[in-house]
Write a protein that holds these residues in place. Sequence first.
Motif: not given
Length: 115
Positions: A82-93, A1-15
């Motif tokens: 997460n449970q359906t295997g969708v990478d949200l960063e790629t999907a949003i892009s 997780m980013a130290s400044n409390t901002e999350l990338t979409v990938q970090e959000l999915q992992a969190t």
Amino acid sequence: MASNTELTVQELQATVDRWIKTHGVRYFSELTNLAVLVEEVGELARIISRTYGDQSTKSGLAPSGLADEIADVLFVLVCIANQTGVDLETAISHNLKKKTDRDQHRHRNNPKLAP
């Protein structure tokens, strides 16, 4: 997780995945999560309709927080991704590219949106 409390979409999915595996035991089924999503969107709609729409708040009911309800909706969407295997960063892009290609002039030419 980013130290400044901002999350990338990938970090959000992992969190969210870590939280589910630590506190939630396992993901609900996809159909259950869809039902939970509909429920959470309903709660968000209630706040929006009473805050920005014409409905009044029922007496004795404290309004819930808009930010919390939006976060609830996002949490469930991330669970489904997460449970359906969708990478949200790629999907949003890909989705933004689709919208840009399709709608780059559409909204500017809409007289209903004119200032």
